[in-house]
Design a protein around this motif. Sequence first.
Motif, PDB file in Angstrom:
ATOM      1  N   GLN A   3       0.704  -1.041  -0.097  1.00 19.74           N
ATOM      2  CA  GLN A   3       0.535  -0.238   0.199  1.00 19.74           C
ATOM      3  C   GLN A   3       0.669   1.067   0.146  1.00 19.74           C
ATOM      4  O   GLN A   3       1.466   1.464   0.972  1.00 19.74           O
ATOM      5  CB  GLN A   3      -1.123  -0.316   1.555  1.00 19.74           C
ATOM      6  N   ASN A 276     -16.385  10.942  -0.587  1.00 19.81           N
ATOM      7  CA  ASN A 276     -15.247  10.615  -0.512  1.00 19.81           C
ATOM      8  C   ASN A 276     -16.436  10.159   1.012  1.00 19.81           C
ATOM      9  O   ASN A 276     -16.389   9.217   1.812  1.00 19.81           O
ATOM     10  CB  ASN A 276     -14.548  11.061  -0.373  1.00 19.81           C
ATOM     11  N   TYR A 280     -16.882   7.122   3.638  1.00 24.89           N
ATOM     12  CA  TYR A 280     -17.151   6.763   4.412  1.00 24.89           C
ATOM     13  C   TYR A 280     -17.661   6.620   5.827  1.00 24.89           C
ATOM     14  O   TYR A 280     -17.923   5.491   6.483  1.00 24.89           O
ATOM     15  CB  TYR A 280     -15.526   7.324   4.831  1.00 24.89           C
ATOM     16  N   ARG A 283     -19.834   3.035   5.433  1.00 20.89           N
ATOM     17  CA  ARG A 283     -19.529   2.306   6.080  1.00 20.89           C
ATOM     18  C   ARG A 283     -18.560   1.935   7.088  1.00 20.89           C
ATOM     19  O   ARG A 283     -19.190   1.341   8.007  1.00 20.89           O
ATOM     20  CB  ARG A 283     -18.338   1.674   4.966  1.00 20.89           C
ATOM     21  N   SER A 373      -8.355   8.348  -3.841  1.00 23.80           N
ATOM     22  CA  SER A 373      -9.591   7.457  -4.590  1.00 23.80           C
ATOM     23  C   SER A 373     -10.263   6.630  -4.047  1.00 23.80           C
ATOM     24  O   SER A 373     -10.595   6.478  -2.704  1.00 23.80           O
ATOM     25  CB  SER A 373      -8.710   7.032  -5.481  1.00 23.80           C
ATOM     26  N   ARG A 374     -11.572   6.363  -5.036  1.00 23.28           N
ATOM     27  CA  ARG A 374     -12.089   5.521  -3.704  1.00 23.28           C
ATOM     28  C   ARG A 374     -11.610   4.146  -3.332  1.00 23.28           C
ATOM     29  O   ARG A 374     -11.949   3.452  -2.477  1.00 23.28           O
ATOM     30  CB  ARG A 374     -13.620   4.880  -5.421  1.00 23.28           C
ATOM     31  N   GLU A 375     -10.706   3.492  -3.839  1.00 24.17           N
ATOM     32  CA  GLU A 375     -10.245   2.469  -3.161  1.00 24.17           C
ATOM     33  C   GLU A 375      -8.867   2.964  -2.048  1.00 24.17           C
ATOM     34  O   GLU A 375      -9.318   1.853  -1.627  1.00 24.17           O
ATOM     35  CB  GLU A 375      -8.973   2.657  -4.454  1.00 24.17           C
ATOM     36  N   ASP A 376      -8.495   4.117  -2.425  1.00 26.19           N
ATOM     37  CA  ASP A 376      -7.819   4.612  -0.712  1.00 26.19           C
ATOM     38  C   ASP A 376      -8.750   4.140   0.974  1.00 26.19           C
ATOM     39  O   ASP A 376      -8.831   3.902   1.152  1.00 26.19           O
ATOM     40  CB  ASP A 376      -7.488   6.225  -0.699  1.00 26.19           C
ATOM     41  N   MET A 378     -11.563   3.717   0.700  1.00 29.10           N
ATOM     42  CA  MET A 378     -12.175   1.543   1.149  1.00 29.10           C
ATOM     43  C   MET A 378     -10.991   0.822   1.591  1.00 29.10           C
ATOM     44  O   MET A 378     -11.640  -0.059   2.373  1.00 29.10           O
ATOM     45  CB  MET A 378     -11.977   0.730  -0.321  1.00 29.10           C
ATOM     46  N   TYR A 379      -9.811   1.286   1.247  1.00 31.56           N
ATOM     47  CA  TYR A 379      -8.488   0.350   2.184  1.00 31.56           C
ATOM     48  C   TYR A 379      -8.425   0.753   3.312  1.00 31.56           C
ATOM     49  O   TYR A 379      -8.544   0.313   4.258  1.00 31.56           O
ATOM     50  CB  TYR A 379      -7.403   1.179   1.247  1.00 31.56           C
ATOM     51  N   GLU A 382     -11.515  -0.676   5.384  1.00 26.07           N
ATOM     52  CA  GLU A 382     -10.572  -1.743   5.679  1.00 26.07           C
ATOM     53  C   GLU A 382      -9.856  -1.910   6.517  1.00 26.07           C
ATOM     54  O   GLU A 382     -10.617  -2.687   7.774  1.00 26.07           O
ATOM     55  CB  GLU A 382     -10.126  -2.571   4.666  1.00 26.07           C
TER      56      GLU A 382
END
Length: 390
Positions: A3, A276, A280, A283, A373-376, A378-379, A382
């Motif tokens: 990451q 974003n 956040y 979730r 990013s959306r992936e960031d 989500m990370y 998580e």
Amino acid sequence: MNQNFIPLSVPNLKGNEIKYVTHAVETEWVSTAGPYVNDFEEKIAEYVKAEGAISCQNGTSGLHIALQVCDVTREDEVIVPTLTFIAAVNPVKYIGAEPIFMDCDDSLAMDVDKLLEFCQKECSFIDGKLINNRTKKQIKALVVVHVFGNMADMVKITEIAKEFNLKVIEDATEALGTYYTEGKYKGKYAGTIGDVGVYSFNGNKIITTGGGGMIVSNDEELLKRAKHLTTQAKSDELYYTHDEIGYNYRITNLQAALGLAQLEQLGDFIKIKKDNYYLYKERIRHIEGLTILDFKDDIRPNYWFYALYCDEKYPLNRNEIIQYLLTKNIQSRPIWGLISDQKPYIGSQTYKIEKAKTFLEHVVNIPCSSNLSREDVMYVIECLNNPEKL
Ligand SMILES: *Cc1c(COP(=O)(O)O)cnc(C)c1O
């Protein structure tokens, strides 16, 4: 760990920045004169629908000028928040005036009920002046901060200010683009409701000029005086005559070039930050012990900073969260230490500071850059979902 490091809040310079700054360099207009400066001032004023805007070197210098155009002198006192960045308060001391610290409410901005109570119970209103019973000094102004892009309760604040003849300085350094969608101030932008407002274009703010700031107002006289003070208080341009102590606070053409390119993207930045934020929020709602603090319902915030609130049900406390996220290559940080607890302000007057202490213990700011990013996101979620005790 593969990451990449996810910083808390960094600039996003993917628009016309290089083009405009290059143009400034090519034309050799790099200092405090040059067409981008006036243009940037006009565009900011237009964006927030203010009568005018005067540029300055940063938010801090803007607040220094704002206090002076509100006639705050070394004889006076100013009501300020304790839960914010210290630059909201230091300019009070630059002038030699004294701060009085207030608590916050659930929006993290100034608690207006306590503000009113303080004015009624701890002060006397004599001949149009609010006098602090403890010091016998006049309280001339209050500084309200729109924390993290939220909006302080400007309806109540302007009512109280009117009742007690206080000038209202809006520290809108974090709230460029936030506006009311309902009520008395519908359509009004943070920074344009009090007597004078200040924005910051520091590197971590929603738009940046490297360093820079802007003073806005709807009062022509006040704007004129702000311009005068930020440009060395010249009473004659040619003959070096000066009628008071001025400052060299004007922004440079290079900074303004950057600012114009950034301003073109402000709408996009707010949209990304909003998406974003809700990602956040939705979730994290399902993680026991964690919530993302709300923005108010009657505004369109700029979604600048996200405040993660952790309670006892979450296995990690505030400090442990920050340390844990760092091991996952994620930068986060606690909310500011209370200003009234900082060394230069020990001994300054405070009024019933309670909530600010709780937020201090429980709030962590998590990554919010407009190039996240959306992936960031989500990370980060998580990682928060699988907390590890170090
Ligand atoms: C950023 C900030 C300032 C100061 O702005 P600079 O441009 O960094 O001087 C003042 N008040 C608050 C609340 C801020 O967040």
